[in-house]
Design an enzyme around this catalytic site. Structure first.
Site, short mmCIF file in Angstrom:
data_model
loop_
_atom_site.label_atom_id
_atom_site.label_comp_id
_atom_site.label_asym_id
_atom_site.label_seq_id
_atom_site.Cartn_x
_atom_site.Cartn_y
_atom_site.Cartn_z
N ASP A 37 -4.56 -0.49 9.80
CA ASP A 37 -5.58 0.45 10.25
C ASP A 37 -6.81 0.31 9.35
O ASP A 37 -6.85 -0.56 8.49
CB ASP A 37 -5.05 1.89 10.25
CG ASP A 37 -4.69 2.38 8.85
OD1 ASP A 37 -4.94 1.64 7.87
OD2 ASP A 37 -4.16 3.49 8.74
N ASP A 42 -8.06 2.17 6.91
CA ASP A 42 -7.80 2.34 5.48
C ASP A 42 -7.08 1.14 4.90
O ASP A 42 -7.39 0.68 3.80
CB ASP A 42 -6.96 3.60 5.23
CG ASP A 42 -7.84 4.83 5.14
OD1 ASP A 42 -9.07 4.66 5.02
OD2 ASP A 42 -7.29 5.95 5.23
N ASP A 73 -1.31 -1.20 5.61
CA ASP A 73 -1.24 -0.64 6.96
C ASP A 73 -2.23 -1.36 7.88
O ASP A 73 -3.29 -1.80 7.45
CB ASP A 73 -1.64 0.85 6.93
CG ASP A 73 -0.57 1.69 6.24
OD1 ASP A 73 0.55 1.19 6.07
OD2 ASP A 73 -0.88 2.83 5.87
N GLU A 115 0.84 -1.20 0.00
CA GLU A 115 0.00 0.00 0.00
C GLU A 115 0.88 1.25 0.00
O GLU A 115 1.61 1.51 0.96
CB GLU A 115 -0.90 -0.02 1.25
CG GLU A 115 -1.66 1.27 1.49
CD GLU A 115 -2.42 1.27 2.83
OE1 GLU A 115 -2.47 0.21 3.50
OE2 GLU A 115 -2.96 2.33 3.18
#
Ligand code: 0RA
Length: 651
Positions: free
Chosen positions: A514, A516, A512, A434
């Site tokens: 998280d 997103d 990541d 990402e």
């Protein structure tokens, strides 16, 4: 997928032949149940349920109850006739004991008297018995209760009478052998989705699941009842719950052709995906086979005939292909076959030629009637087919552009790809990372001999909602195709995937930790599920697990992957004596780690944990992906609330 290697070495080929069935099952469990991991563990339950389903298909049972007990043992109870307990002439033991201890006996040990109707299923309950530390069978039959217990497949005592009863049925409780299985904890959702599937595939049977290991807020055990009145019609409604229908009603038929039970349901939606799920004897045949060919043939012939007669195709400048009839189609095909021949890599492709005609005829007849009676829907479907043909025409150009580059070799690789030097695909790994910045870190941190990096910019296209040509025009998706060396489309099948030139056997999605990152992970998985399913089925797709925390004090540091682990390290480091507040760093993104940290925690094969992506239940995946990536917000919110991992952290 691996056998117990210790055992493998101990016994040579000769001694295997002399071993009795039950011992062979214990020595080579994978040969019987696929693997000894989480899949195999759950397979045991399905095997026991199958016997009760057979009893139900024979018309003697309509209720099957399953409990996950507190100790992770499983109980399956049915209200069938009860397994016979009288003496079995040839074996000199009770019929119950034969069923439970003789491999391959199943219900078929005595063709005339004890054949489980249909006899459609798996390897038999004796395999479950062999792989269980303990098993107990209780039979209610002819006014009495009988019971027998076993350890590792061996009877403790002959079947004995233990009471009287007014009901009939069989109750089996087993504890998987923890010296054989790598894992011992059952997953409620996995069992629930299989029971849901079974309830749709066998309408009229009540299937109940109860989890005795925990209670909800009101002190009740988690419990679900799966029951379907309308069978595959409801199954298709469930799968397409969040998709927009093109036609009003699900088209459904159930019947028998040439002695073969055939059930089919289909509906068209406004999406561009083809979702056909096929089953033989309640087993998902994800490689398809002759029943699927029959379905496609019936569908194409009937719709083509109707479309031509309607005159709607007159102005079309190109041929309509088989695919065009299946865009936006969700369908289930289920057949019951006495002696199925399974072929293909994963033995999930039906080979029996005699199944093509009955299914194709059933579909033709059902559709012809439907089109005649519903001219408005028929018009909608033909229009959709024309649109699909037009789009396919445009998509082919875009796809050929992508593939031409791949064929040209070297220079065809995406500019952003940092390739590895090794060329043997079985040794090579591709990290899909990402963002460009994390991509940069990964490039520095990797082992460039066998690890390649492809950074993906931001959120890749949501393929669930995009048309074919948009997909092949998308920069990130083009890069994935060319980077992997995968091409699409052959003469007969414009969507077939060609993996001959696949350049990596591990494709690792690294996002990541998280909200997103999870979203991007889901977008990428949606792409693989819809367009490169074979990569998942071959076990090539993985998800990286970067740590969430770095816990540090002085020269000592630990990475933590969850809150419990973090708290333990904090306590450990505090415990070291001094007063100083231990330093905890929360990694929000991969970018916060330096190259060395990323290698140590997430990329180094010696240290990392990769999660392999598998498809347990394709129909359930279909439902979930369309729901997560579709337009309908409330079901998505509910799903995320129930499954969220990061919501609290990021709130
Ligand atoms: C063979 C014959 C009969 C029942 C069964 C098998 C049977 C097997 C299982 C396995 C789980 N539940 C089951 N229920 C029934 C009965 C034959 C008869 O009563 O005439």
């Amino acid at each position: 997928m691996s056998d117990n290697s210790e055992n493998k070495e101990k016994y040579g080929a000769d001694s295997i032949q002399s071993l009795e069935g039950m011992e062979h099952v214990r020595m080579r469990p994978s040969m019987y149940i696929g693997d000894i991991g989480i899949r195999g563990l759950h397979h045991l339950v399905y095997e026991v349920i199958d016997n009760s389903i057979d009893e139900a298909l024979a018309g003697h049972c309509d209720e099957i109850k399953v409990w996950i007990n507190e100790d992770n043992s499983i109980t399956v109870e049915d209200n069938g006739r009860g397994i016979p307990v009288d003496m079995h002439k040839k074996e000199g033991i009770s019929a119950l004991e034969v069923v439970m201890t003789k491999i391959g006996a199943g219900g078929k040990f005595d063709k005339d008297s004890y054949k489980v109707s249909g006899g459609l299923h798996g390897v038999g309950v004796s395999v479950v018995n062999a792989l269980s530390k303990s098993l107990k069978a209780v039979v209610h039959r002819q006014g009495k209760v009988w019971q027998q217990e076993y350890k590792k497949g061996k009877a403790d005592y002959p079947a004995k009478e233990v009471g009287t009863s007014e009901k009939t049925g069989t109750i089996v409780t087993f504890m998987p052998d923890d010296t054989i299985f790598e894992v011992g904890t059952y997953n409620y959702d996995t069992l629930a989705s299989r029971l849901r599937e079974l309830s749709y595939l066998n309408h009229g049977i009540k299937l109940e699941l109860t989890d005795m290991r925990s209670v909800d807020d009101e002190g009740k055990h988690i419990h679900q009842l799966f029951y379907s009145d309308r069978g595959l019609e409801e199954f298709v409604e469930y799968i397409d719950e969040t998709r927009e229908r093109l036609i009003e009603k699900v088209i459904h038929m159930e019947g028998e052709r040439d002695g073969i039970p055939v059930e089919v349901a289909l509906v068209y939606n406004t999406s561009f995906n083809e979702n056909i799920h096929s089953y033989v004897n309640n087993i998902n045949t994800h490689e398809g086979g002759t029943h699927l060919s029959g379905f496609r043939r019936g569908l194409t012939n009937t719709l083509k005939k109707y479309a031509e007669a309607s005159g709607m195709l007159d102005k079309l400048k190109f041929e309509i292909a088989g695919d065009d009839f299946r865009e936006g189609l969700t369908a289930i095909v289920s057949v019951k076959v006495q002696e199925p021949q399974f072929e293909g890599q994963t033995k999930t492709k039906l080979g029996n030629r005699e199944i093509v005609a009955p299914v194709s005829q059933a579909v033709s007849e059902m559709l012809t009637n439907y089109l005649e009676e519903n001219p408005k829907d028929a018009h909608q479907i033909v229009q959709k087919v024309i649109l699909a043909a037009t789009a396919r025409h445009a998509a082919r150009k875009a796809r050929e552009m992508v593939q031409r580059k791949t064929v040209m070799g070297g220079s065809g690789l995406p500019g952003k790809l940092a390739d590895c030097s090794e060329k043997d695909p079985s040794l090579c790994e591709l990290f899909l990372v990402e963002g460009d910045s994390a991509g940069g870190t990964a490039k520095q941190g990797r082992d460039r001999f066998f690890q390649a990096i492809l950074p993906l910019r931001g959120k890749i296209l949501n393929v669930e909602k995009a048309m074919q040509h948009k997909i092949f025009e998308n920069e990130e998706i083009k890069n994935i195709y060319t980077g992997l060396g995968v091409t699409v489309g052959t003469e007969e099948d414009s969507k077939a995937l060609n993996l001959d030139k696949l350049r990596y056997h591990k494709v690792v999605i690294m996002c990541d930790a998280d909200v997103d990152g999870s979203h991007i992970e889901t977008l990428i998985l949606t792409f693989f599920f819809r367009h490169m399913k074979e990569l998942i089925e071959n076990g090539y797709i993985y998800i990286a697990t970067p740590p969430l925390y770095l816990v540090k004090k002085g020269g000592k540091q630990h990475y933590a992957w969850d809150d419990d682990q973090r708290d333990r390290y904090i306590r450990d480091l505090r415990g070291a004596g001094s007063e100083s507040s231990v330093n905890v760093q929360r990694y929000k993104g991969l970018g916060e780690m330096n190259a060395e940290q990323l290698w140590d925690t997430t990329m180094n094969p010696e240290m990392r944990t990769l999660r392999q992506v598998t498809i347990e239940n394709a129909a359930e995946c279909d439902h979930v992906f369309s729901m997560l990536m579709g337009d309908d917000v409330p079901p998505r919110r509910a799903f995320i609330e129930a499954n969220a991992k990061y919501a609290k952290i990021d709130a």
